[in-house]
Structures are given as structure tokens and as C-alpha cells.
Design a protein around this motif. Sequence first.
Motif, PDB file in Angstrom:
ATOM      1  N   ALA A  83      -0.814  -7.017  -2.067  1.00 22.32           N
ATOM      2  CA  ALA A  83      -2.108  -6.322  -2.146  1.00 22.32           C
ATOM      3  C   ALA A  83      -3.231  -7.298  -2.504  1.00 22.32           C
ATOM      4  N   ALA A  84      -2.966  -8.218  -3.414  1.00 22.39           N
ATOM      5  CA  ALA A  84      -3.980  -9.204  -3.792  1.00 22.39           C
ATOM      6  C   ALA A  84      -4.274 -10.148  -2.627  1.00 22.39           C
ATOM      7  N   LEU A  85      -3.229 -10.581  -1.928  1.00 28.53           N
ATOM      8  CA  LEU A  85      -3.431 -11.407  -0.738  1.00 28.53           C
ATOM      9  C   LEU A  85      -4.223 -10.644   0.316  1.00 28.53           C
ATOM     10  N   LEU A  86      -3.903  -9.376   0.473  1.00 31.35           N
ATOM     11  CA  LEU A  86      -4.567  -8.534   1.456  1.00 31.35           C
ATOM     12  C   LEU A  86      -6.050  -8.393   1.142  1.00 31.35           C
ATOM     13  N   ALA A  87      -6.376  -8.107  -0.110  1.00 25.19           N
ATOM     14  CA  ALA A  87      -7.779  -7.947  -0.500  1.00 25.19           C
ATOM     15  C   ALA A  87      -8.551  -9.251  -0.301  1.00 25.19           C
ATOM     16  N   GLY A  88      -7.950 -10.375  -0.675  1.00 20.19           N
ATOM     17  CA  GLY A  88      -8.607 -11.664  -0.490  1.00 20.19           C
ATOM     18  C   GLY A  88      -8.813 -11.997   0.977  1.00 20.19           C
ATOM     19  N   PRO A 145       1.892   1.229  -4.710  1.00 16.58           N
ATOM     20  CA  PRO A 145       1.722  -0.123  -4.178  1.00 16.58           C
ATOM     21  C   PRO A 145       2.484  -0.345  -2.868  1.00 16.58           C
ATOM     22  N   GLY A 146       3.390   0.582  -2.525  1.00 16.47           N
ATOM     23  CA  GLY A 146       4.118   0.493  -1.260  1.00 16.47           C
ATOM     24  C   GLY A 146       3.216   0.684  -0.055  1.00 16.47           C
ATOM     25  N   ASP A 147       2.022   1.230  -0.265  1.00 12.51           N
ATOM     26  CA  ASP A 147       1.017   1.331   0.794  1.00 12.51           C
ATOM     27  C   ASP A 147      -0.042   0.283   0.477  1.00 12.51           C
ATOM     28  N   PRO A 148       0.138  -0.958   0.969  1.00 12.49           N
ATOM     29  CA  PRO A 148      -0.703  -2.063   0.507  1.00 12.49           C
ATOM     30  C   PRO A 148      -2.189  -1.884   0.784  1.00 12.49           C
ATOM     31  N   VAL A 149      -2.553  -1.260   1.904  1.00 11.22           N
ATOM     32  CA  VAL A 149      -3.973  -1.083   2.210  1.00 11.22           C
ATOM     33  C   VAL A 149      -4.615  -0.133   1.212  1.00 11.22           C
ATOM     34  N   ALA A 150      -4.009   1.033   1.034  1.00 14.27           N
ATOM     35  CA  ALA A 150      -4.560   2.028   0.101  1.00 14.27           C
ATOM     36  C   ALA A 150      -4.571   1.471  -1.319  1.00 14.27           C
ATOM     37  N   TYR A 151      -3.514   0.753  -1.689  1.00 11.39           N
ATOM     38  CA  TYR A 151      -3.410   0.213  -3.045  1.00 11.39           C
ATOM     39  C   TYR A 151      -4.479  -0.858  -3.292  1.00 11.39           C
ATOM     40  N   ALA A 152      -4.618  -1.812  -2.359  1.00  7.95           N
ATOM     41  CA  ALA A 152      -5.598  -2.889  -2.536  1.00  7.95           C
ATOM     42  C   ALA A 152      -7.014  -2.330  -2.618  1.00  7.95           C
ATOM     43  N   TYR A 180      -9.173  -4.034   5.907  1.00  6.31           N
ATOM     44  CA  TYR A 180      -7.959  -4.115   5.095  1.00  6.31           C
ATOM     45  C   TYR A 180      -6.717  -3.871   5.950  1.00  6.31           C
ATOM     46  N   ALA A 181      -6.802  -2.939   6.892  1.00  7.15           N
ATOM     47  CA  ALA A 181      -5.668  -2.684   7.791  1.00  7.15           C
ATOM     48  C   ALA A 181      -5.399  -3.909   8.660  1.00  7.15           C
TER      49      ALA A 181
END
Length: 198
Positions: A83-88, A145-152, A180-181
Motif C-alpha cells: 500500500a505504501a509503495l502504491l501510494a508513492g 489491507p487486502g484491497d491495496p487501492v482502497a487501503y492506500a 491508484y488502480a
Amino acid sequence: MKPKNLVVALIIAALAVGVVSCGSDEPTTPAPTVPLSTTAAPAAVSVFGEDSTDILFRIHQRNAVAIVETVEERGGTPEQAVAALLAGQAETGWRSGLSLPAPTAAIADIYGWRFAYNIGADSTDAVRAATDTFMDNTAGVDVDPGDPVAYALAVQRADTRQYVEDKRFYTNGETAASEYARAQPIAEAAYTELRLAR
């Protein structure tokens, strides 16, 4: 032995060999062999780029490593690291110190917030500090957190600085959800690559 008898004996011997060969179940010609390939399998291309000597490759990889290490040092899960990698990736493409979209006249940290640290904006220390803030914000999130887009996105929106989507993306139809997706498979591939490299 007379020459005539010798010729007859040789003919009979040749016929006997021929009969034995024809009656055998074994093939008389060797089976064709498959030649070995001399071309190597294509090397997997890194999620950070094709040329590991390229400056952007090194910046992106260095920042991604700093994100994952910071999450792990904080006791975060692999899902939180993704999630952190995704947001960055979605916010800045793993580049700290970029200019924020107009009309803002400031630079961003790795998660797209106005840079406010008293350290070099493009340093891994800045990435670690921003990731610490990201991890602080996870405490107020009640999303799987299993849904990384929604979580991030939930972590970003839990920040007290107020996540205003219109001030974060250029006006080419991008939205937080779309960006994010789009970043999710990149973040997951980066996490896998970094963990396999250990």
C-alpha cells in the motif's frame, strides 16, 4: 575353396544379414535429435526500468527500498508495504521533491504532500520520514489491507492535512481512484522484486 563357391558363400552371408536386419524391431536409422537452443531465455525486466545504470532506475529503486524497509521496521505487514509503495507510485512515481501540480508553487514528498521536512527533499531520509507519517496514519484506518487501492487511499485520507484530490493530479482526467488502480500492479511487482532480491 573355389572362387565360384566363395562368391556363393558371400552372397548367402549377405542375404542372411539382410534377413536378420529386416526382421529386427530396432530402427536401422538413428532417431533424429532435437538440437539444443543456443539462445538464452529473455531476462526479466525490472519494474524500475530496463537499464539498472540509469539514474531514474536507481532513484526509483532506492526510494522503493526505503519505503519497504521503513514499513518493515515499523512492524508493518507485506500488505501495508504494498500500500505504501502504491501510494508513492500513484502520487509521485517514487520521486520525492517533485513540483506539485499548478497552481501550487511547492514541492511534494513521496506521497504527494507539501514537503515540510528539514532534510533534503530527494534523499532517502525524506522518503523514510514520509513513510513514517504514512504508517502513523494507518492507525486510524478501518479498511482491509487486502484491497491495496482502497487501503492506500484510506491511509492518505486519514492524514490530518486533508487529502484534496483536485490539488494532487493534473487535469487530464486522472482521479485518485484511477491513478491508484493503475499503480497497484507496479507496486506489487516492485514489492515482489525487492523481496526476491534479498
